[in-house]
Design a protein around this motif. Structure first.
Motif, short mmCIF file in Angstrom:
data_model
loop_
_atom_site.label_atom_id
_atom_site.label_comp_id
_atom_site.label_asym_id
_atom_site.label_seq_id
_atom_site.Cartn_x
_atom_site.Cartn_y
_atom_site.Cartn_z
N GLU A 1 18.32 -3.42 4.86
CA GLU A 1 17.37 -4.53 4.93
C GLU A 1 16.39 -4.53 3.75
O GLU A 1 15.98 -5.59 3.28
N ALA A 2 16.06 -3.34 3.25
CA ALA A 2 15.10 -3.26 2.15
C ALA A 2 15.74 -3.48 0.79
O ALA A 2 15.14 -4.15 -0.06
N LEU A 3 16.94 -2.96 0.56
CA LEU A 3 17.56 -3.00 -0.77
C LEU A 3 18.57 -4.13 -0.93
O LEU A 3 18.68 -4.70 -2.01
N VAL A 4 19.33 -4.43 0.11
CA VAL A 4 20.39 -5.44 0.01
C VAL A 4 19.88 -6.81 0.47
O VAL A 4 19.96 -7.80 -0.26
N GLU A 5 19.36 -6.86 1.71
CA GLU A 5 18.90 -8.13 2.27
C GLU A 5 17.51 -8.53 1.77
O GLU A 5 17.15 -9.71 1.84
N ASP A 6 16.73 -7.58 1.32
CA ASP A 6 15.39 -7.83 0.77
C ASP A 6 14.46 -8.47 1.80
O ASP A 6 13.58 -9.28 1.48
N THR A 7 14.64 -8.07 3.07
CA THR A 7 13.77 -8.60 4.13
C THR A 7 12.49 -7.78 4.29
O THR A 7 11.44 -8.31 4.68
N ILE A 8 12.57 -6.49 4.03
CA ILE A 8 11.39 -5.62 4.09
C ILE A 8 11.35 -4.75 2.82
O ILE A 8 11.55 -3.53 2.87
N PRO A 9 11.10 -5.36 1.67
CA PRO A 9 11.18 -4.61 0.41
C PRO A 9 10.10 -3.54 0.26
O PRO A 9 10.30 -2.55 -0.46
N ASN A 10 8.96 -3.72 0.92
CA ASN A 10 7.87 -2.76 0.77
C ASN A 10 8.15 -1.40 1.42
O ASN A 10 7.44 -0.43 1.16
N ILE A 11 9.18 -1.36 2.25
CA ILE A 11 9.44 -0.12 2.99
C ILE A 11 10.38 0.83 2.23
O ILE A 11 10.59 1.97 2.65
N LYS A 12 10.95 0.37 1.11
CA LYS A 12 11.99 1.17 0.44
C LYS A 12 11.45 2.49 -0.09
O LYS A 12 12.16 3.51 -0.08
N GLN A 13 10.20 2.52 -0.55
CA GLN A 13 9.63 3.76 -1.05
C GLN A 13 9.51 4.80 0.06
O GLN A 13 9.90 5.96 -0.10
#
Length: 403
Positions: A185-197
């Motif tokens: 969801e964070a890297l592919v779908e970009d729905t929650i990008p802030n959580i990737k870190q």
């Protein structure tokens, strides 16, 4: 702004140290509580409320479920719902003990409520549990909850605690599906990008299985942008192979070994030439010894002396007179055998080998020492050899020896 977005992330030493202790079962951990003080287990048995709010587990599971405002702003329940072997922000909550963990796993009532609490928190994040193996998917309200999750970063600490508690209470297999879902969801779908870190720095490293961590890191590396800013996990194979090829020609160790090997190789032909020369010498000596009659007599004398040496070693306690008579009798027996084969070259070579007539052998040294020590036996043998060459028989030798 553009430079801040493209800035390369940094690893957290605090996170690495904290998760290392967790994955290795908290080394140097000591249970500070008594074994009968099972407050976390009693809370899940609905016997005591969590402090300081004074709410029982059944009320949390039934009345707090779906109340996202209460779950968002209350910060004292999460330490009771997902206990760990470390202190949290709620000082009323107690750490787990190793004995309490084992008892918790045996209690079906506590396990059932623990899974219900996990489902409640997943729905709060916009995720639902699909089966008993831990697979997850988007919930019905995922858009609203994902937007909230992307903005409320304090929930990332809650997810880390939930993942740790799953591993402590027997649900390690549930962690990998949840982490992979969040990464997608964070890297592919970009729905929650802030959580990737937080996902790459904390969530992935709560998984104790090294292979599972590697799988998740490879998945994240494939979809991380920009790719050159990916700093987690082992380096790429292409870089490793390129560094190895660059280092091989310049390595002084390999050059040193090759230099040594060059000097070691000429040693082999020296050994072969020495062995060949020694073999050539022995064949030449054999030819000379066969052509000369005087040297044949010397060989016979050495052979007889060798036989005498071997018998003297076995008969140390016998008298000298009887020993000389036994030697002469054995010499007569061997002389009968040698008359039949005296004209064959092969038998002469075999006799030379048995007596140790080759240069450098130990038996020849023994024979020489015995010749010097036993002069009387040599004289008897000289008389015997001369008679044998002149055509005398063994019976004459016996008479001479007796006289």
């Amino acid at each position: 702004d553009g430079t801040e977005l493209t800035a390369k992330p940094k690893r957290s030493f605090y996170a690495a140290r904290d998760l290392y202790k967790y994955r290795h079962q908290y080394p140097n951990f000591k249970d500070l509580r008594y074994q009968n003080d099972l407050c976390n287990l009693r809370f899940y048995k609905n016997k005591i409320p969590f402090k300081p709010d004074g709410v029982y587990i059944e009320e949390v599971l039934n009345k707090w479920k779906g109340d996202y405002e209460k779950l968002e702003h209350n910060h004292t329940y999460i330490q009771w719902l997902f206990p760990l072997r470390e202190q949290g922000l709620n000082f009323y909550a107690k750490e787990l003990t190793t004995y309490e963990i084992e008892e918790f796993k045996k209690t079906k009532e506590a396990i059932r409520r623990f899974l219900l609490a996990y489902k409640m928190m997943l729905e709060f994040f916009g995720i639902k549990l699909t089966d008993k193996t831990g697979n997850v998917a988007r919930a019905a309200n995922w858009q609203e909850r994902f937007q909230h999750l992307n903005e409320s970063q304090h929930n990332y600490l809650r997810i880390t605690r939930i993942l740790k508690s799953l591993g402590e209470l027997g649900y390690e297999s549930f962690k990998s599906p949840l982490v992979k879902f969040i990464l997608r969801e964070a890297l592919v779908e970009d729905t929650i990008p802030n959580i990737k870190q937080s996902a790459l720095e904390y969530f992935v490293y709560t998984i104790r299985d090294r292979r599972e961590r590697r799988k998740l890191l490879r998945f994240a590396q494939q979809h991380y942008t920009p790719s050159e800013h990916f700093i987690w996990g082992p380096p790429r194979k292409e870089k490793l192979e390129g560094s190895k090829t660059n280092k091989k020609p310049a390595s002084p160790i390999s050059i040193h070994h090759s230099y040594i090997s060059k000097h070691k190789k000429p040693k082999e032909p020296k050994n072969t030439s020495a062995s060949g020369s020694s073999a050539g010498k022995t064949t030449e000596e054999r030819k000379v010894e066969l052509t000369k009659n005087g040297e044949e007599n010397d060989q016979d004398e050495q052979e007889m002396n060798c036989d005498a040496v071997r018998q003297n070693n076995g008969e140390k306690n016998s008298d000298t007179d009887t020993g000389q008579l036994s030697k002469s009798e054995e010499i007569n027996d061997t002389s009968d055998r040698k008359e039949d084969v005296s004209h064959s070259k092969k038998d002469d070579e075999n006799l030379n080998n048995e007596c140790g007539n080759h240069p450098g052998t130990t038996e020849k040294d023994l024979c020489d020492t015995e010749n010097s020590s036993n002069n009387t036996s040599v004289d008897l043998q000289d008389n015997f050899d001369k008679d044998m060459l002149s055509g005398g028989t063994t019976t004459k030798n016996k008479d001479e020896l007796k006289s």
